[in-house]
Design a protein around this motif. Sequence first.
Motif, PDB file in Angstrom:
ATOM      1  N   UNK A   1      86.904  25.409  45.850  1.00 46.39           N
ATOM      2  CA  UNK A   1      86.367  25.376  44.494  1.00 46.39           C
ATOM      3  C   UNK A   1      84.874  25.022  44.520  1.00 46.39           C
ATOM      4  N   UNK A   2      84.069  26.036  44.757  1.00 48.30           N
ATOM      5  CA  UNK A   2      82.625  25.855  44.884  1.00 48.30           C
ATOM      6  C   UNK A   2      82.007  25.266  43.611  1.00 48.30           C
ATOM      7  N   UNK A   3      82.526  25.705  42.471  1.00 45.95           N
ATOM      8  CA  UNK A   3      82.017  25.236  41.174  1.00 45.95           C
ATOM      9  C   UNK A   3      82.242  23.726  41.020  1.00 45.95           C
ATOM     10  N   UNK A   4      83.417  23.254  41.455  1.00 45.02           N
ATOM     11  CA  UNK A   4      83.732  21.817  41.356  1.00 45.02           C
ATOM     12  C   UNK A   4      82.795  20.995  42.253  1.00 45.02           C
ATOM     13  N   UNK A   5      82.437  21.550  43.419  1.00 40.56           N
ATOM     14  CA  UNK A   5      81.492  20.867  44.321  1.00 40.56           C
ATOM     15  C   UNK A   5      80.114  20.805  43.657  1.00 40.56           C
ATOM     16  N   UNK A   6      79.700  21.913  43.050  1.00 36.46           N
ATOM     17  CA  UNK A   6      78.402  21.963  42.354  1.00 36.46           C
ATOM     18  C   UNK A   6      78.354  20.934  41.224  1.00 36.46           C
ATOM     19  N   UNK A   7      79.466  20.764  40.528  1.00 32.99           N
ATOM     20  CA  UNK A   7      79.528  19.777  39.436  1.00 32.99           C
ATOM     21  C   UNK A   7      79.298  18.362  39.955  1.00 32.99           C
ATOM     22  N   UNK A   8      79.846  18.062  41.134  1.00 34.97           N
ATOM     23  CA  UNK A   8      79.658  16.729  41.717  1.00 34.97           C
ATOM     24  C   UNK A   8      78.183  16.510  42.060  1.00 34.97           C
ATOM     25  N   UNK A   9      77.536  17.528  42.631  1.00 37.26           N
ATOM     26  CA  UNK A   9      76.106  17.424  42.961  1.00 37.26           C
ATOM     27  C   UNK A   9      75.308  17.148  41.683  1.00 37.26           C
ATOM     28  N   UNK A  10      75.618  17.910  40.630  1.00 36.45           N
ATOM     29  CA  UNK A  10      74.920  17.729  39.351  1.00 36.45           C
ATOM     30  C   UNK A  10      75.140  16.315  38.800  1.00 36.45           C
ATOM     31  N   UNK A  11      76.372  15.824  38.888  1.00 34.15           N
ATOM     32  CA  UNK A  11      76.701  14.495  38.358  1.00 34.15           C
ATOM     33  C   UNK A  11      75.997  13.384  39.134  1.00 34.15           C
ATOM     34  N   UNK A  12      75.903  13.551  40.457  1.00 33.82           N
ATOM     35  CA  UNK A  12      75.177  12.558  41.267  1.00 33.82           C
ATOM     36  C   UNK A  12      73.690  12.571  40.877  1.00 33.82           C
ATOM     37  N   UNK A  13      73.170  13.750  40.543  1.00 34.05           N
ATOM     38  CA  UNK A  13      71.793  13.853  40.052  1.00 34.05           C
ATOM     39  C   UNK A  13      71.612  13.098  38.742  1.00 34.05           C
ATOM     40  N   UNK A  14      72.562  13.263  37.832  1.00 34.59           N
ATOM     41  CA  UNK A  14      72.510  12.554  36.542  1.00 34.59           C
ATOM     42  C   UNK A  14      72.589  11.047  36.757  1.00 34.59           C
ATOM     43  N   UNK A  15      73.475  10.636  37.639  1.00 36.59           N
ATOM     44  CA  UNK A  15      73.636   9.215  37.955  1.00 36.59           C
ATOM     45  C   UNK A  15      72.310   8.639  38.472  1.00 36.59           C
ATOM     46  N   UNK A  16      71.641   9.403  39.343  1.00 35.33           N
ATOM     47  CA  UNK A  16      70.367   8.951  39.918  1.00 35.33           C
ATOM     48  C   UNK A  16      69.296   8.767  38.844  1.00 35.33           C
ATOM     49  N   UNK A  17      69.273   9.694  37.876  1.00 37.23           N
ATOM     50  CA  UNK A  17      68.281   9.622  36.798  1.00 37.23           C
ATOM     51  C   UNK A  17      68.586   8.443  35.873  1.00 37.23           C
ATOM     52  N   UNK A  18      69.874   8.254  35.563  1.00 37.16           N
ATOM     53  CA  UNK A  18      70.285   7.215  34.605  1.00 37.16           C
ATOM     54  C   UNK A  18      70.262   5.808  35.181  1.00 37.16           C
ATOM     55  N   UNK A  19      70.369   5.692  36.500  1.00 34.69           N
ATOM     56  CA  UNK A  19      70.440   4.370  37.132  1.00 34.69           C
ATOM     57  C   UNK A  19      69.373   4.230  38.213  1.00 34.69           C
ATOM     58  N   UNK A  20      68.149   3.891  37.818  1.00 30.39           N
ATOM     59  CA  UNK A  20      67.051   3.772  38.792  1.00 30.39           C
ATOM     60  C   UNK A  20      67.330   2.712  39.862  1.00 30.39           C
TER      61      UNK A  20
END
Length: 225
Positions: free
Chosen positions: A174-193
């Motif tokens: 499930x390539x799409x599900x892997x991409x979602x995790x990458x995106x979410x880790x990006x959001x986490x990084x932005x939201x939690x300096x």
Amino acid sequence: ASADSVVLGETQTRPLLAAYGIPLVAAETASSQDEAAHKAAVVGFPVAMKIISPDILHKSDSGGIRLGIHNEQEAWNSYQQIMDSVREHHPAARLYGVLVEPMAPAGIEVIVGMKRDPNFGPLLMFGLGGIYVELFKDIAFRVAPISLVEAEKMIMETAAGTLLQGTRGAQPSDLHAVAEVIQKIGDLAINHPGVAEIEINPLLALPHGVLALDARAILEKSANQ
């Protein structure tokens, strides 16, 4: 990790990942042999057991992981074996018990991570995970935040991306599900300096969905106060 940082192991990193909707393997904690046997039965055999310690980053190197435990007696014994082995390798380590998790289904192990770079900011990384991450330096990088389309492109730049598509007649993951995790880790990084680093390794890519099997993070104390 510097003196100004706090290392979070899997137990402490799990709630952070859960808050971003990243699927996690089920886990129970146990701090005695009896509790380990009971929790293993609750989780359902076969199970894996992993040491909980803030002082041990590479659990497998110190005998801190046992896989394929099939009954309560094995679970009871495995708890003590893990404790003895880890104490032998790291006499000064703080040991808080074990995580008891169901054995994961077969899938492709990848790594998704984020590390703050002094020049670029939060740098996302993706590649083959598990034991292979040190072997093949086949990692793609992007600066967060990242779109799903960009995350999918990032995956396709790596050998892991080729594997996920299902090589040699294997079922695609499930390539799409892997991409979602990458995106979410990006959001986490932005939201939690205050999160200096975070890593899911391995993230198990399945035909449908993904499962985070292990994770760790580093918090900067200065940003965390």
